[in-house]
Design an enzyme around this catalytic site. Structure first.
Site, mmCIF file in Angstrom:
data_model
loop_
_atom_site.group_PDB
_atom_site.id
_atom_site.type_symbol
_atom_site.label_atom_id
_atom_site.label_comp_id
_atom_site.label_asym_id
_atom_site.label_seq_id
_atom_site.Cartn_x
_atom_site.Cartn_y
_atom_site.Cartn_z
ATOM 1 N N THR A 1 0.667 -1.184 -0.046
ATOM 2 C CA THR A 1 -0.072 -0.023 -0.037
ATOM 3 C C THR A 1 0.818 1.164 -0.169
ATOM 4 O OG1 THR A 1 -1.687 -1.062 1.149
ATOM 5 C CG2 THR A 1 -1.744 1.145 1.221
ATOM 6 N N LYS B 1 -7.639 1.449 -2.643
ATOM 7 C CA LYS B 1 -7.102 0.988 -1.171
ATOM 8 C C LYS B 1 -7.266 2.181 -0.229
ATOM 9 C CE LYS B 1 -5.522 -1.282 2.048
ATOM 10 N NZ LYS B 1 -3.939 -2.077 1.906
ATOM 11 N N LYS C 1 0.341 4.667 8.578
ATOM 12 C CA LYS C 1 0.888 5.020 7.317
ATOM 13 C C LYS C 1 -0.253 4.938 6.196
ATOM 14 C CE LYS C 1 1.735 1.902 4.905
ATOM 15 N NZ LYS C 1 1.928 0.706 3.567
#
Length: 299
Positions: free
Chosen positions: A98, A174, A244
């Site tokens: 990701t 995502k 993150k």
């Protein structure tokens, strides 16, 4: 057919190692590369092969990249001795990490003219999904390249969605998903902390919430059970990953001039959690909420 195809996994953390295990189980020849020698050794013990550097992946047809950041992904692809220099034409790189959509697009630019295909496919499902081979995969890229890799993707994923041809769109999906998940986590944490503070046993909260439409889900039940069992570390969902990921969601919102009020609050709560519990998993945020009241969420 699969036993003749050489596949590699770059990044043998909990996610990458789980993916490698399932690729081996599906009959692929698997080679792995990681900066930590012990992780490469673990792959060898599973029956895979280890690589000391990326150059030893030159004969691989498909390379999964499961690292932590866009900077690492770009270094793996375009750095000195990286995959662009090593892989043959018609090989395919699948970035399952990701990262920011902008970094994903930089990777595509770095590979332009190389003859190497790129699939942008972040995943959801965490360590459990990686180990079980049930990851949800949000794949963007050329449809023909995706089909050529379908058997490998199916070895690691339970559901594979082709979300667009444009590289970067997988990361966009995502980022939107992580905004939803982050806010959902916070709803669970705060509701359990509130009920416990007001004197309701954790068992009662769990039973009542689990009987409702929104609570009768694996997401709620697994999260709540870990909290009630006081398991705040080493459960496969480190808080640093969500910090993150929510940062990526908020960056995407800035780029698209969209205010995300709940996601912003969730990001700050996760930031507070990691400041207090840097080795904790996502549920350790409950401990931060408990610090205001002195009341613990327990069975």
């Amino acid at each position: 057919m699969n036993d003749k195809m050489q596949v590699a996994v770059v990044g043998l953390g909990n996610m990458g190692l789980g993916m490698a295990k399932n690729l081996l189980a599906a009959g692929f020849a698997v080679r792995g590369c990681d900066l930590r020698a012990e992780r490469v050794r673990m792959l060898r013990e599973m029956g895979g092969d280890g690589a000391d550097d990326l150059r030893q992946l030159a004969d691989c047809h498909i390379v999964f990249v499961m690292v932590m950041s866009g900077e690492q992904a770009l270094d793996v692809i375009a750095g000195a001795g990286g995959l662009r220099e090593c892989l043959a034409r018609e090989a395919t790189i699948i970035i399952t990490a990701t990262i920011e959509p902008a970094d994903m697009r930089k990777a595509a630019v770095a590979l332009a003219g190389s003859g190497i295909d790129l699939i942008d496919s972040p995943v959801s499902g965490g360590q459990f999904g990686a180990e079980a081979g049930t990851l949800t995969m949000m794949a963007a890229g050329n449809a023909q390249a995706l089909e050529r890799c379908r058997a490998a993707l199916e070895a690691v994923g339970g559901q594979i969605f082709h979300v667009g041809e444009a590289i970067g769109m997988g990361q966009v999906v995502k980022a939107a998903l992580q905004a939803y998940i982050g806010v959902s986590f916070v709803g669970i944490f705060e509701s359990l902390a509130l009920g416990a503070r007001a004197g309701i046993p954790g068992k009662t909260l769990f039973e009542v919430f689990s009987s409702t439409h929104v609570g009768n889900t694996p997401f709620f039940k697994s999260c709540a059970q870990l909290i009630l069992d006081r398991q705040f570390e080493d459960t496969g969902s480190h808080i640093g990953t969500m910090v993150k990921d929510l940062g990526i969601s908020m960056q995407l919102a800035r780029e698209n001039s969209l205010p995300l009020f709940a996601t912003s609050a969730a990001q700050q709560l996760f930031q507070a959690g990691i400041s207090l519990h840097p080795d904790g998993d996502n549920w350790s945020i409950v401990q931060f909420l408990e610090s205001f009241t002195g009341t613990e969420v327990r069975w």
